[in-house]
Design a protein around this motif. Structure first.
Motif, PDB file in Angstrom:
ATOM      1  N   ARG A  14      -8.452   3.114   0.213  1.00  0.00           N
ATOM      2  CA  ARG A  14      -8.161   1.686   0.378  1.00  0.00           C
ATOM      3  C   ARG A  14      -9.179   0.824  -0.371  1.00  0.00           C
ATOM      4  NH1 ARG A  14      -9.116   0.539   5.939  1.00  0.00           N
ATOM      5  NH2 ARG A  14     -11.165   0.078   5.138  1.00  0.00           N
ATOM      6  N   GLY A  18      -7.130   0.135  -3.386  1.00  0.00           N
ATOM      7  CA  GLY A  18      -6.319  -0.927  -2.816  1.00  0.00           C
ATOM      8  C   GLY A  18      -5.405  -0.462  -1.692  1.00  0.00           C
ATOM      9  N   GLU A  19      -5.002  -1.422  -0.891  1.00  0.00           N
ATOM     10  CA  GLU A  19      -4.164  -1.174   0.275  1.00  0.00           C
ATOM     11  C   GLU A  19      -2.821  -0.559  -0.113  1.00  0.00           C
ATOM     12  OE1 GLU A  19      -3.473  -1.059   4.346  1.00  0.00           O
ATOM     13  OE2 GLU A  19      -5.310  -1.766   3.373  1.00  0.00           O
ATOM     14  N   GLU A  20      -2.268  -0.998  -1.226  1.00  0.00           N
ATOM     15  CA  GLU A  20      -0.960  -0.489  -1.649  1.00  0.00           C
ATOM     16  C   GLU A  20      -1.023   1.018  -1.940  1.00  0.00           C
ATOM     17  OE1 GLU A  20       2.043  -1.006  -5.406  1.00  0.00           O
ATOM     18  OE2 GLU A  20       0.969  -2.795  -4.721  1.00  0.00           O
ATOM     19  N   VAL A  21      -2.094   1.463  -2.557  1.00  0.00           N
ATOM     20  CA  VAL A  21      -2.251   2.888  -2.834  1.00  0.00           C
ATOM     21  C   VAL A  21      -2.356   3.658  -1.524  1.00  0.00           C
ATOM     22  CG1 VAL A  21      -3.811   4.642  -3.774  1.00  0.00           C
ATOM     23  CG2 VAL A  21      -3.201   2.656  -5.146  1.00  0.00           C
ATOM     24  N   TRP A  22      -3.184   3.152  -0.591  1.00  0.00           N
ATOM     25  CA  TRP A  22      -3.295   3.842   0.684  1.00  0.00           C
ATOM     26  C   TRP A  22      -1.938   3.938   1.373  1.00  0.00           C
ATOM     27  CZ3 TRP A  22      -4.620   7.344   3.758  1.00  0.00           C
ATOM     28  CH2 TRP A  22      -4.244   7.288   5.113  1.00  0.00           C
ATOM     29  N   MET A  23      -1.183   2.845   1.378  1.00  0.00           N
ATOM     30  CA  MET A  23       0.117   2.846   2.047  1.00  0.00           C
ATOM     31  C   MET A  23       1.057   3.875   1.416  1.00  0.00           C
ATOM     32  SD  MET A  23      -0.166   0.777   4.491  1.00  0.00           S
ATOM     33  CE  MET A  23       0.744  -0.568   5.137  1.00  0.00           C
ATOM     34  N   GLY A  24       1.047   3.980   0.099  1.00  0.00           N
ATOM     35  CA  GLY A  24       1.872   4.962  -0.579  1.00  0.00           C
ATOM     36  C   GLY A  24       1.457   6.386  -0.253  1.00  0.00           C
ATOM     37  N   GLU A  27       2.478   7.177   3.379  1.00  0.00           N
ATOM     38  CA  GLU A  27       3.916   7.440   3.480  1.00  0.00           C
ATOM     39  C   GLU A  27       4.253   8.832   2.938  1.00  0.00           C
ATOM     40  OE1 GLU A  27       8.206   5.566   2.060  1.00  0.00           O
ATOM     41  OE2 GLU A  27       6.344   4.545   1.512  1.00  0.00           O
ATOM     42  N   PRO A  33       0.839   4.169   8.756  1.00  0.00           N
ATOM     43  CA  PRO A  33       0.132   3.276   7.825  1.00  0.00           C
ATOM     44  C   PRO A  33      -1.246   2.834   8.319  1.00  0.00           C
ATOM     45  CG  PRO A  33       2.364   2.482   8.223  1.00  0.00           C
ATOM     46  CD  PRO A  33       2.149   3.653   9.125  1.00  0.00           C
ATOM     47  N   ARG A  57      -0.685  10.800  -6.539  1.00  0.00           N
ATOM     48  CA  ARG A  57      -0.517   9.360  -6.825  1.00  0.00           C
ATOM     49  C   ARG A  57      -1.515   8.873  -7.867  1.00  0.00           C
ATOM     50  NH1 ARG A  57       2.145   4.681  -4.028  1.00  0.00           N
ATOM     51  NH2 ARG A  57       1.201   2.913  -5.080  1.00  0.00           N
TER      52      ARG A  57
END
Length: 196
Positions: A14, A18-24, A27, A33, A57
């Motif tokens: 994170r 970034g948060e978007e990478v962690w969320m991906g 998932e 999340p 990723r």
């Protein structure tokens, strides 16, 4: 794997990507999340799923990812302080490295760090053997050792040299103990004057 370790991977992803990478990653790995609870223990398969998803990723090998986590950990001030209690110089730190799992157990009894065995070979050359535990902990320790060398101002070559039935081996070559000025570190936190 202890939740603190999983949480460290989560926070690294994170904070660094970034948060978007962690969320991906969460998932893809089948993790909620909000991530990991620091005081719980999770099956190693969950940790492996997160590492595999993060590696895919980011397009980064698992070993390099784990080493980056080790470097990240030294940047966290509470952990940095715990590690720096190992000595006033990088040499002192290396001399007390075998005590680290015991010190960590005082704070978190079920953390599960591997047993560490440091062997000196003369002329600043040492090997660190991380006794069997979670696969890849040697890479985490290689990152920690590399980051702490910078923190102390030492010039050292750190290399993960592989693994066998005894564990993972990290080679350390201390080229110069006082190569540059290290980051400031005070054993006691500065006192703040309290107005009367």
């Amino acid at each position: 794997m202890h939740g603190l370790m999983n949480r460290a991977v989560q926070c690294f992803l994170r904070d660094a990507y970034g948060e978007e990478v962690w969320m991906g990653v969460a998932e893809a790995a089948g993790v909620e999340p909000e991530g990991f609870e620091a005081l719980l223990t999770y099956p190693d398969e969950v940790t492996e799923a997160v590492l595999a998803a993060a590696s895919a990723r980011l397009g980064k090998p698992r070993d390099a990812l784990l080493e980056d986590v080790g470097i990240y950990l030294v940047g966290l001030e509470p952990l940095r302080r715990l590690l720096r209690f190992g000595g006033v110089s990088y040499t002192d730190f290396l001399d007390t490295l075998e005590e680290l799992p015991g010190r960590a157990m005082l704070a978190v009894p079920d953390l599960g760090l591997p047993t560490l065995d440091v062997r000196a070979h003369g002329h600043g050359r040492l090997t660190l053997l991380c006794r069997p535990g979670f696969p890849g902990m040697g890479h985490v320790f290689a990152g920690v050792l590399r980051a702490l060398a910078d923190d102390y101002g030492a010039l050292a070559l750190i290399d993960h040299a592989g693994e066998d039935d005894d564990g993972e081996t990290v080679e350390i070559e201390l080229l110069e103990a006082s190569f540059s000025e290290g980051r400031r570190f005070d054993l006691a936190r500065p006192q703040v004057a309290v107005p009367l």
